[in-house]
Design a protein around this motif. Sequence first.
Motif, PDB file in Angstrom:
ATOM      1  N   TYR A   2      40.376  13.626  -3.058  1.00  0.00           N
ATOM      2  CA  TYR A   2      40.054  15.034  -2.904  1.00  0.00           C
ATOM      3  C   TYR A   2      40.406  15.780  -4.174  1.00  0.00           C
ATOM      4  O   TYR A   2      41.407  15.468  -4.828  1.00  0.00           O
ATOM      5  N   LYS A   3      39.614  16.778  -4.498  1.00  0.00           N
ATOM      6  CA  LYS A   3      39.869  17.573  -5.693  1.00  0.00           C
ATOM      7  C   LYS A   3      41.116  18.427  -5.488  1.00  0.00           C
ATOM      8  O   LYS A   3      41.298  19.053  -4.449  1.00  0.00           O
ATOM      9  N   ILE A   4      41.972  18.448  -6.496  1.00  0.00           N
ATOM     10  CA  ILE A   4      43.179  19.267  -6.473  1.00  0.00           C
ATOM     11  C   ILE A   4      42.854  20.603  -7.129  1.00  0.00           C
ATOM     12  O   ILE A   4      42.245  20.654  -8.196  1.00  0.00           O
ATOM     13  N   THR A   5      43.265  21.682  -6.473  1.00  0.00           N
ATOM     14  CA  THR A   5      42.965  23.021  -6.986  1.00  0.00           C
ATOM     15  C   THR A   5      44.188  23.760  -7.506  1.00  0.00           C
ATOM     16  O   THR A   5      44.060  24.781  -8.169  1.00  0.00           O
ATOM     17  N   TYR A   6      45.373  23.247  -7.203  1.00  0.00           N
ATOM     18  CA  TYR A   6      46.612  23.905  -7.634  1.00  0.00           C
ATOM     19  C   TYR A   6      47.702  22.858  -7.734  1.00  0.00           C
ATOM     20  O   TYR A   6      47.790  21.960  -6.892  1.00  0.00           O
ATOM     21  N   VAL A   7      48.536  22.979  -8.749  1.00  0.00           N
ATOM     22  CA  VAL A   7      49.680  22.085  -8.897  1.00  0.00           C
ATOM     23  C   VAL A   7      50.818  22.843  -9.554  1.00  0.00           C
ATOM     24  O   VAL A   7      50.593  23.699 -10.417  1.00  0.00           O
ATOM     25  N   VAL A   8      52.027  22.551  -9.113  1.00  0.00           N
ATOM     26  CA  VAL A   8      53.217  23.121  -9.736  1.00  0.00           C
ATOM     27  C   VAL A   8      54.313  22.060  -9.701  1.00  0.00           C
ATOM     28  O   VAL A   8      54.440  21.318  -8.730  1.00  0.00           O
ATOM     29  N   ALA A   9      55.064  21.991 -10.799  1.00  0.00           N
ATOM     30  CA  ALA A   9      56.171  21.046 -10.883  1.00  0.00           C
ATOM     31  C   ALA A   9      57.351  21.554 -10.066  1.00  0.00           C
ATOM     32  O   ALA A   9      57.659  22.752 -10.075  1.00  0.00           O
ATOM     33  N   LEU A  10      57.988  20.640  -9.378  1.00  0.00           N
ATOM     34  CA  LEU A  10      59.190  20.920  -8.594  1.00  0.00           C
ATOM     35  C   LEU A  10      60.335  20.098  -9.179  1.00  0.00           C
ATOM     36  O   LEU A  10      60.100  19.154  -9.942  1.00  0.00           O
ATOM     37  N   PRO A  11      61.574  20.425  -8.818  1.00  0.00           N
ATOM     38  CA  PRO A  11      62.699  19.618  -9.302  1.00  0.00           C
ATOM     39  C   PRO A  11      62.582  18.151  -8.887  1.00  0.00           C
ATOM     40  O   PRO A  11      61.893  17.809  -7.923  1.00  0.00           O
ATOM     41  N   ASP A  12      63.270  17.313  -9.618  1.00  0.00           N
ATOM     42  CA  ASP A  12      63.375  15.886  -9.320  1.00  0.00           C
ATOM     43  C   ASP A  12      62.037  15.157  -9.451  1.00  0.00           C
ATOM     44  O   ASP A  12      61.736  14.237  -8.677  1.00  0.00           O
ATOM     45  N   TYR A  13      61.224  15.570 -10.410  1.00  0.00           N
ATOM     46  CA  TYR A  13      59.948  14.917 -10.731  1.00  0.00           C
ATOM     47  C   TYR A  13      58.997  14.854  -9.549  1.00  0.00           C
ATOM     48  O   TYR A  13      58.370  13.840  -9.265  1.00  0.00           O
ATOM     49  N   ARG A  14      58.882  15.982  -8.860  1.00  0.00           N
ATOM     50  CA  ARG A  14      57.937  16.097  -7.754  1.00  0.00           C
ATOM     51  C   ARG A  14      56.887  17.147  -8.113  1.00  0.00           C
ATOM     52  O   ARG A  14      57.137  18.042  -8.911  1.00  0.00           O
ATOM     53  N   LEU A  15      55.735  17.026  -7.496  1.00  0.00           N
ATOM     54  CA  LEU A  15      54.655  17.994  -7.677  1.00  0.00           C
ATOM     55  C   LEU A  15      54.211  18.517  -6.324  1.00  0.00           C
ATOM     56  O   LEU A  15      54.022  17.749  -5.383  1.00  0.00           O
ATOM     57  N   HIS A  16      54.038  19.829  -6.262  1.00  0.00           N
ATOM     58  CA  HIS A  16      53.394  20.429  -5.090  1.00  0.00           C
ATOM     59  C   HIS A  16      51.925  20.552  -5.450  1.00  0.00           C
ATOM     60  O   HIS A  16      51.571  21.167  -6.454  1.00  0.00           O
ATOM     61  N   VAL A  17      51.067  19.937  -4.647  1.00  0.00           N
ATOM     62  CA  VAL A  17      49.635  19.976  -4.909  1.00  0.00           C
ATOM     63  C   VAL A  17      48.898  20.604  -3.725  1.00  0.00           C
ATOM     64  O   VAL A  17      49.300  20.448  -2.578  1.00  0.00           O
ATOM     65  N   VAL A  18      47.840  21.323  -4.045  1.00  0.00           N
ATOM     66  CA  VAL A  18      46.955  21.902  -3.034  1.00  0.00           C
ATOM     67  C   VAL A  18      45.564  21.329  -3.289  1.00  0.00           C
ATOM     68  O   VAL A  18      45.075  21.334  -4.420  1.00  0.00           O
ATOM     69  N   PHE A  19      44.956  20.824  -2.227  1.00  0.00           N
ATOM     70  CA  PHE A  19      43.632  20.232  -2.322  1.00  0.00           C
ATOM     71  C   PHE A  19      42.554  21.266  -2.000  1.00  0.00           C
ATOM     72  O   PHE A  19      42.832  22.309  -1.415  1.00  0.00           O
ATOM     73  N   ALA A  20      41.329  20.954  -2.379  1.00  0.00           N
ATOM     74  CA  ALA A  20      40.204  21.874  -2.204  1.00  0.00           C
ATOM     75  C   ALA A  20      39.996  22.274  -0.752  1.00  0.00           C
ATOM     76  O   ALA A  20      39.500  23.369  -0.474  1.00  0.00           O
ATOM     77  N   ASP A  21      40.391  21.426   0.188  1.00  0.00           N
ATOM     78  CA  ASP A  21      40.215  21.765   1.606  1.00  0.00           C
ATOM     79  C   ASP A  21      41.349  22.637   2.146  1.00  0.00           C
ATOM     80  O   ASP A  21      41.387  22.956   3.330  1.00  0.00           O
ATOM     81  N   GLY A  22      42.306  23.009   1.273  1.00  0.00           N
ATOM     82  CA  GLY A  22      43.410  23.876   1.690  1.00  0.00           C
ATOM     83  C   GLY A  22      44.668  23.131   2.102  1.00  0.00           C
ATOM     84  O   GLY A  22      45.726  23.734   2.249  1.00  0.00           O
ATOM     85  N   SER A  23      44.580  21.835   2.302  1.00  0.00           N
ATOM     86  CA  SER A  23      45.780  21.081   2.648  1.00  0.00           C
ATOM     87  C   SER A  23      46.671  20.953   1.421  1.00  0.00           C
ATOM     88  O   SER A  23      46.208  21.058   0.280  1.00  0.00           O
ATOM     89  N   SER A  24      47.947  20.749   1.649  1.00  0.00           N
ATOM     90  CA  SER A  24      48.877  20.647   0.529  1.00  0.00           C
ATOM     91  C   SER A  24      50.007  19.701   0.873  1.00  0.00           C
ATOM     92  O   SER A  24      50.196  19.322   2.035  1.00  0.00           O
ATOM     93  N   GLY A  25      50.745  19.328  -0.140  1.00  0.00           N
ATOM     94  CA  GLY A  25      51.886  18.453   0.058  1.00  0.00           C
ATOM     95  C   GLY A  25      52.615  18.238  -1.249  1.00  0.00           C
ATOM     96  O   GLY A  25      52.275  18.817  -2.270  1.00  0.00           O
ATOM     97  N   VAL A  26      53.619  17.404  -1.177  1.00  0.00           N
ATOM     98  CA  VAL A  26      54.448  17.098  -2.336  1.00  0.00           C
ATOM     99  C   VAL A  26      54.365  15.604  -2.598  1.00  0.00           C
ATOM    100  O   VAL A  26      54.440  14.798  -1.677  1.00  0.00           O
ATOM    101  N   VAL A  27      54.198  15.264  -3.857  1.00  0.00           N
ATOM    102  CA  VAL A  27      54.200  13.861  -4.260  1.00  0.00           C
ATOM    103  C   VAL A  27      55.338  13.661  -5.246  1.00  0.00           C
ATOM    104  O   VAL A  27      55.547  14.472  -6.140  1.00  0.00           O
TER     105      VAL A  27
END
Length: 83
Positions: A2-27
């Motif tokens: 899925y296409k990612i529309t937003y990303v921001v770095a979080l502490p401890d080498y994690r990323l918060h990502v938001v996908f084009a369908d509006g779902s989001s999560g942390v990797v």
Amino acid sequence: MYKITYVVALPDYRLHVVFADGSSGVVSLKDRLFGPVFEPLRDPAFFSLVSIDEFGVVCWPNGADLGFVRKVECANFPYVAAA
């Protein structure tokens, strides 16, 4: 993928990502930052320079990219904004 529309770095080498369908999560990338192109990302200041290219792929200024971020990887880590 899925296409990612937003990303921001979080502490401890994690990323918060938001996908084009509006779902989001942390990797978490903590255990994936190895090899010549990814080692510079171990510097938290450089890691925070994360962005998204025109194809919706997470990338950094040195050419490192994460074409492998999938929704299933984020499913176990839903993003909850701090109150």
